[in-house]
Scaffold this motif. Structure first.
Motif, short mmCIF file in Angstrom:
data_model
loop_
_atom_site.label_atom_id
_atom_site.label_comp_id
_atom_site.label_asym_id
_atom_site.label_seq_id
_atom_site.Cartn_x
_atom_site.Cartn_y
_atom_site.Cartn_z
N GLU A 266 -5.84 -3.17 -8.73
CA GLU A 266 -6.47 -3.58 -7.47
C GLU A 266 -7.91 -3.98 -7.73
OE1 GLU A 266 -7.38 -1.82 -2.98
OE2 GLU A 266 -6.46 -0.52 -4.47
N PHE B 159 -5.41 -6.48 -3.42
CA PHE B 159 -4.63 -5.27 -3.67
C PHE B 159 -3.61 -5.52 -4.78
CE2 PHE B 159 -1.22 -2.21 -3.03
CZ PHE B 159 -1.96 -1.03 -3.05
N ARG C 146 2.51 -0.61 -11.13
CA ARG C 146 1.95 -1.96 -10.97
C ARG C 146 2.35 -2.91 -12.10
NH1 ARG C 146 -2.24 -3.43 -7.83
NH2 ARG C 146 -2.80 -1.92 -6.28
N ARG D 47 0.83 -1.22 0.00
CA ARG D 47 0.00 0.00 0.00
C ARG D 47 0.87 1.27 0.00
NH1 ARG D 47 -5.25 -0.75 0.16
NH2 ARG D 47 -6.16 -2.56 1.19
#
Length: 173
Positions: free
Chosen positions: A152, A168, A145, A137
């Protein structure tokens, strides 16, 4: 740093325990990791401590290279390098990477393997997933990503720490 290393040590033990449960007849199973069968995921997980050791030496492992195939005894093979990794952490004065990064990787892939083989996720240590999720997080953004993590996804109501971590990281839970 003592807490991080303690949790990392538990993550190594836990991953080894889950790898001990993998049977050869399961290696063709699909996993929550997109496009990976269990054999590929197991090879990746088994090679992870060695790649982390490379990082601890200040070098960059080739995460894109296919890891060596391990045909059996995944837990013991994993534990040898995992023990070396934990030992390196106990000797590290100025580690080049946070231990929680390594915890996140181990927690996520341990969940992936456990999910694929039907290992009860409620038997996994929640502290490991919580530390891994907190690290992700704080460090994983929409911009960084891809290609490793998907977008997510919303975890189901009442999801535990591993399901929240997996969601996540872009896994369908």
């Amino acid at each position: 740093m003592a807490t991080e290393v303690r949790v990392l040590s538990h993550a190594v033990d836990q991953a080894g325990d889950v790898l001990d449960r993998v049977r050869p007849d399961q290696l063709g199973l699909r996993t929550p990791c997109a496009d990976w069968e269990l054999a590929e995921l197991v090879d990746h997980l088994v090679s992870t401590p060695g790649r982390f050791l490379t990082m601890m030496r200040g070098e960059q492992p080739d995460w894109g290279a296919a890891p060596p195939h391990v045909a059996e005894s995944w837990g013991p093979v994993f534990r040898v390098a995992g023990d070396d990794l934990v030992h390196a952490w106990h000797q590290a004065e100025d580690p080049p990477v946070p231990a929680d990064f390594q915890v996140a990787e181990l927690a996520l892939h341990t969940w992936d393997v456990a999910s694929a083989i039907g290992y009860p996720v409620d038997r996994l240590d929640p502290e490991i997933a919580e530390r891994g999720l907190a690290f992700l997080r704080a460090n994983l953004t929409d911009d960084n990503r891809a290609p490793v993590f998907g977008a997510e996804v919303e975890p189901p109501a009442g999801a535990g720490p591993y399901e929240r971590l997996a969601a996540f990281a872009g896994r369908q839970v």
